[in-house]
Design a protein around this motif. Structure first.
Motif: not given
Length: 149
Positions: A118-147
């Motif tokens: 599913p599409r990730p929810p709209a961003w708002r303060a306090g949201l973490g990677q736990e609200v992401l699923s599948g590919v979105y969580r993987q992309v988040f992990a890659v970007v976080a690791a790169a930064s």
């Protein structure tokens, strides 16, 4: 009384030491600039890959919508997701394993019930990677690791 030549030699030696110190600082700054340039390049590549993947997903959704629900092309197939780890810069950015496989519905993430993530929810303060699923969580992990976070 010291000779003028001896005083000038001492002054020259101090100037050479100061020059070497500044040259070392320049070399360190150049190394930091190279590392920063690599981080910018990796972030740019990641952004472009995500945009490309989202555009492809949007094109696929349009094609499925035109064929109507329940048609063969509207069914989710193994071809919808990559079969193995993603090749190229995204998977290599920080050595984060990226499988490309969708997380089963209800297996953690925002929403569920669809065969695709599913599409990730709209961003708002306090949201973490736990609200992401599948590919979105993987992309988040890659970007976080790169930064470096």
């Amino acid at each position: 009384m010291p000779s003028v030549i001896a005083l000038l030699e001492c002054r020259e030696a101090r100037a050479r030491e100061e020059l070497e110190s500044w040259l070392e600082a320049v070399r360190e700054a150049e190394a930091h600039a190279v590392a920063a340039r690599q981080r910018v390049d990796h972030a740019c590549i990641a952004r472009e890959e995500v945009l490309r993947a989202l555009a492809e997903e949007g094109e696929g959704a349009t094609g499925r919508a035109e064929n109507g629900p329940g048609t063969a092309s509207g069914q989710s197939t193994e071809d919808d997701a990559p079969s193995g780890p993603l090749a190229g810069p995204i998977g290599a950015v920080a050595g984060v394993p990226v499988t490309g496989q969708a997380v089963p519905a209800g297996a953690g993430g925002a929403g569920g019930g669809a065969d695709r993530d599913p599409r990730p929810p709209a961003w708002r303060a306090g949201l973490g990677q736990e609200v992401l699923s599948g590919v979105y969580r993987q992309v988040f992990a890659v970007v976080a690791a790169a930064s470096g976070r």
